[in-house]
Design an enzyme around this catalytic site. Structure first.
Site, PDB file in Angstrom:
ATOM      1  CG  HIS A 149      -0.993   3.383   5.424  1.00 15.38           C
ATOM      2  ND1 HIS A 149      -2.306   3.022   5.544  1.00 15.38           N
ATOM      3  CD2 HIS A 149      -0.455   2.490   4.568  1.00 15.38           C
ATOM      4  CE1 HIS A 149      -2.542   1.964   4.797  1.00 15.38           C
ATOM      5  NE2 HIS A 149      -1.434   1.618   4.210  1.00 15.38           N
ATOM      6  CB  SER A 162      -0.944   0.002   1.205  1.00 11.45           C
ATOM      7  OG  SER A 162      -0.206  -0.189   2.381  1.00 11.45           O
ATOM      8  CG  ASP A 167      -5.075   4.267   6.270  1.00  9.91           C
ATOM      9  OD1 ASP A 167      -3.975   4.459   6.795  1.00  9.91           O
ATOM     10  OD2 ASP A 167      -5.241   3.913   5.097  1.00  9.91           O
TER      11      ASP A 167
END
Lengths: 180, 179
Positions: free
Chosen positions: B96, B56, B122
């Site tokens: 992230h 990701s 998210d």
């Protein structure tokens, strides 16, 4: 049988040490470079609404719309050792309920080999500019800054702010028409 | 033949040398543990080195890259930083980037994250009803990285037999090697 094994062993150990030395060299040559660059940001349109925050907590919050231009030349930042540059435009401001707020409005990934002269006009924000509350109305000082995250082949991940930023005031009244 | 060579070595060792080998093994294990705990203290993070598990954050980080983290209290969480966090009740750490930060005067911070390669933030990953992350969810901030090295860890997790084989061979090698 023995000599094949011991030769394979020493070859493996040698290649490991060479790769480790290369990685370390990569890290050393890129860790101390100056990564700031001049940036020019202009804002052409600012609008404010007050709606239910549909991206998360369903409370009525201020939703800002900003149309902006960005000009930056970051060619020399992306030399052979870098993998990519992650650019992002953030809005920093203060409100009555929160001492510090930062929202990313727009981001872009530039890979090694791509064009690094940025000249973007009339850009709309990529992400919804929701405030945590109603602090955008009448806020005189929203600072837009372009920053970037340098991702090297191996080594330190520095975060750098561009040397141009602009301050934008938000209007005192909400926009009730459906335009944008 | 190879196996006979090994056994000859072992047979030649008397009891004292065997104890020495075991002690040597114990020394290696405890030095490794000390270095790991020392790193934890210096960086302030409970897990100063993590392996990237998902795609990701491509094209910056791929599965198998190693990240070095710090979690010092004096460094406030700011937009654009790459954070490694755990969602309450889940074990797997997620890597992230911070998208939004709202900080109060007393230092309470809440922030939102998004993976570079994901189109949405998210909030779908967080707990039911949770809209923001807080300092307590953070394992650390990514400060440096080395590509590819973590693949060994992923291999060992996906194929546990491989992990046991490697550990067994390593243990055998240390015990039997006479240096």
């Amino acid at each position: 049988m023995n000599t094949v094994l011991s030769r394979a062993n020493s070859l493996f150990a040698f290649s490991l040490s060479v790769m480790a030395a290369l990685t370390f060299g990569c890290f050393v040559t890129t860790a101390f470079k100056d990564r700031s660059a001049p940036v020019d940001i202009q804002v052409s349109r600012v609008m404010l609404k007050n709606v239910d925050d549909f991206t998360g907590p369903r409370e009525r919050s201020d939703l800002g719309f900003i149309t902006f231009d960005v000009t930056a030349d970051i060619l020399y930042l992306l030399d052979k050792i870098q993998l990519q540059l992650f650019l992002y435009l953030s809005a920093d401001y203060e409100t009555k309920s929160n001492a510090l707020n930062q929202v990313v409005l727009w981001d872009k990934i530039i890979l090694r080999g791509e064009n690094t002269k940025l000249s973007l006009k009339d850009m709309k924000s990529k992400y919804f500019f929701f405030d945590d509350g109603n602090g955008l109305r009448g806020n005189k000082n929203i600072t837009l800054t372009l920053s970037w995250n340098v991702v090297p082949n191996a080594g330190i991940l520095p975060l750098v702010m561009g040397s141009g930023h602009i301050s934008v005031p938000f209007p005192d009244a909400y926009e009730t028409t459906k335009s944008y | 033949m190879l196996s006979l060579d090994f056994l000859d070595d072992v047979r030649r060792m008397n009891k004292r040398q065997l104890y020495y080998q075991v002690l040597n093994f114990g020394m290696i294990v405890s030095s490794a543990l000390m270095i790991w705990k020392g790193l934890m203290v210096v960086t302030g993070s409970e897990s100063p080195i993590v392996v990237v598990l998902s795609g990701s954050m491509e094209p910056a980080f791929h599965r198998g890259d190693l990240l070095f983290l710090t979690n010092r209290v004096e460094d406030p969480i700011r937009v654009g930083e790459i954070v490694v966090f755990r969602i309450e009740g889940r074990e797997i750490p997620i890597v992230h980037r911070v998208l939004k930060v709202h900080e109060k005067e007393n230092g309470d911070i809440k922030f939102l994250t998004k993976g570079d390669n994901n189109t949405v933030d998210d909030r779908g990953l967080y707990k039911q009803g949770q809209h923001w992350l807080e300092k307590k969810d953070v394992v650390g901030r990514a400060r440096g990285f080395v590509p590819y090295i973590g693949i060994v860890t992923i291999l060992m997790n996906d194929y546990p037999k491989f992990k046991y084989a490697v550990l067994f061979l390593l243990g055998l090698f240390v015990l039997v090697h006479r240096e």
